[in-house]
Design an enzyme around this catalytic site. Sequence first.
Site, PDB file in Angstrom:
ATOM      1  N   ALA A 111     109.031  95.664  75.918  1.00 41.37           N
ATOM      2  CA  ALA A 111     108.078  96.080  74.880  1.00 41.37           C
ATOM      3  C   ALA A 111     108.183  97.578  74.621  1.00 41.37           C
ATOM      4  CB  ALA A 111     106.655  95.692  75.274  1.00 41.37           C
ATOM      5  N   ASP A 112     108.244  98.370  75.691  1.00 42.81           N
ATOM      6  CA  ASP A 112     108.357  99.817  75.517  1.00 42.81           C
ATOM      7  C   ASP A 112     109.580 100.181  74.684  1.00 42.81           C
ATOM      8  OD1 ASP A 112     106.087 100.679  76.820  1.00 42.81           O
ATOM      9  OD2 ASP A 112     107.055 100.906  78.758  1.00 42.81           O
ATOM     10  N   ARG A 113     110.701  99.579  74.991  1.00 47.41           N
ATOM     11  CA  ARG A 113     111.943  99.971  74.303  1.00 47.41           C
ATOM     12  C   ARG A 113     112.015  99.407  72.886  1.00 47.41           C
ATOM     13  NH1 ARG A 113     115.233 102.820  77.608  1.00 47.41           N
ATOM     14  NH2 ARG A 113     114.818 102.666  79.842  1.00 47.41           N
TER      15      ARG A 113
END
Length: 398
Positions: A166-168
């Site tokens: 999700a972060d990336r």
Amino acid sequence: MGPLAGLRILDLTSVLMGPYATQVLGEMGADVIKVEAPDGDVTRQIGPQRNPGMGPVFLNANRGKRSVAMDLKAPGAAQALLRLAKTADVLVTNVRPRAMARLGLGPEALAEANPRLIQAALVGFDQQGPYADRPAYDDLIQGAAGIPHAFERSGRAPAYIPTAAADRIVGLAAVNAILAAVIERERSGLGQRVEIPMFETMAAMVMGDHMGGLVYDPPHGPSGYPRHLSPDRRPYATADGWICALVYTDAHWRRFFAAIGRPEMPDADARYATFPARMANINLVYAELSAILQTRTTEDWLALFQEADIPAMPMHTFESLLEDPHLAATGFFRREEHPTEGPILGMAVPARFSRTPAAPDRPAPALGRDGETVLAEAGFSADEIAALAEAGALRRPA
């Protein structure tokens, strides 16, 4: 000089989503000034380290940046940041909007300091909704967006993808939004605020595949993409290891059965004859493929699939990926000399530009390494810099 040379980014992000986004911009030539808390980004502490505060996660999310260590709550710090904002094209933050406002760094103050400034806010949730003030982390967003449910639907225990997906992904969405705003500013001459929410971005990604029959009103069939949810959509066991193969089109299946000596199969069994038929029987089809692939070695199957022009790849480990012959030929992993960490293994920028090649021109920085230089470039005198340090607003490097 990458394609974004001349673009200055003021980076008020930490952990991974924001730093990854600004690293991508820095690798393409932008001048990224990372403003860190006096103790530094928490990712500096993750993983094995040769020197304190220079862990591998930090090294691989902060290439191409300069570091300024500031306590934004200290006297004079917010005013100093507004002066820095006057010199920037984009300010990127994942500090919650209300916290930014309490510091005196809300949208209005930043726009007054620099009307051309693009303010990119990476937030957990759309700020118009009831979740606006909730904290958001990769694990939480994966769960809320339905990723563990997809594992459950495929017959396994609910799980997170074992990487900061999700972060990336949201970081890359932020890069897209920031560059779109930069292009628009070239036409209008005006900055604007851009908000990139984690939850909505990931919900759109997951449901783009798995909306299924729910896309129609009223629903016309179940949710979920059956092929993605098949329990046998996974690396296949071979006689001596594992392989990743995708026998997908009608032509793939005919060539596959011909290669293993069963050319009659697509005509003899209608479940294998067409794409719709295979999708309707995907669990049976993949289970049969799984059983067949256990009869030969990985090397044998890779050779057969290459000869038959069927997509297949080895299932790498983290270690074997470093030895992949294609990545070796393209120079993807490269040994570099870091000024404080010595020899390290870096990664190339995946995108290639014919005229303006992209490559990080600075290694991930030591905490506060560039503070005095960046402030001097923005017009701060030596006395003003000393005063900020004396007040605790600026941390000088060790």
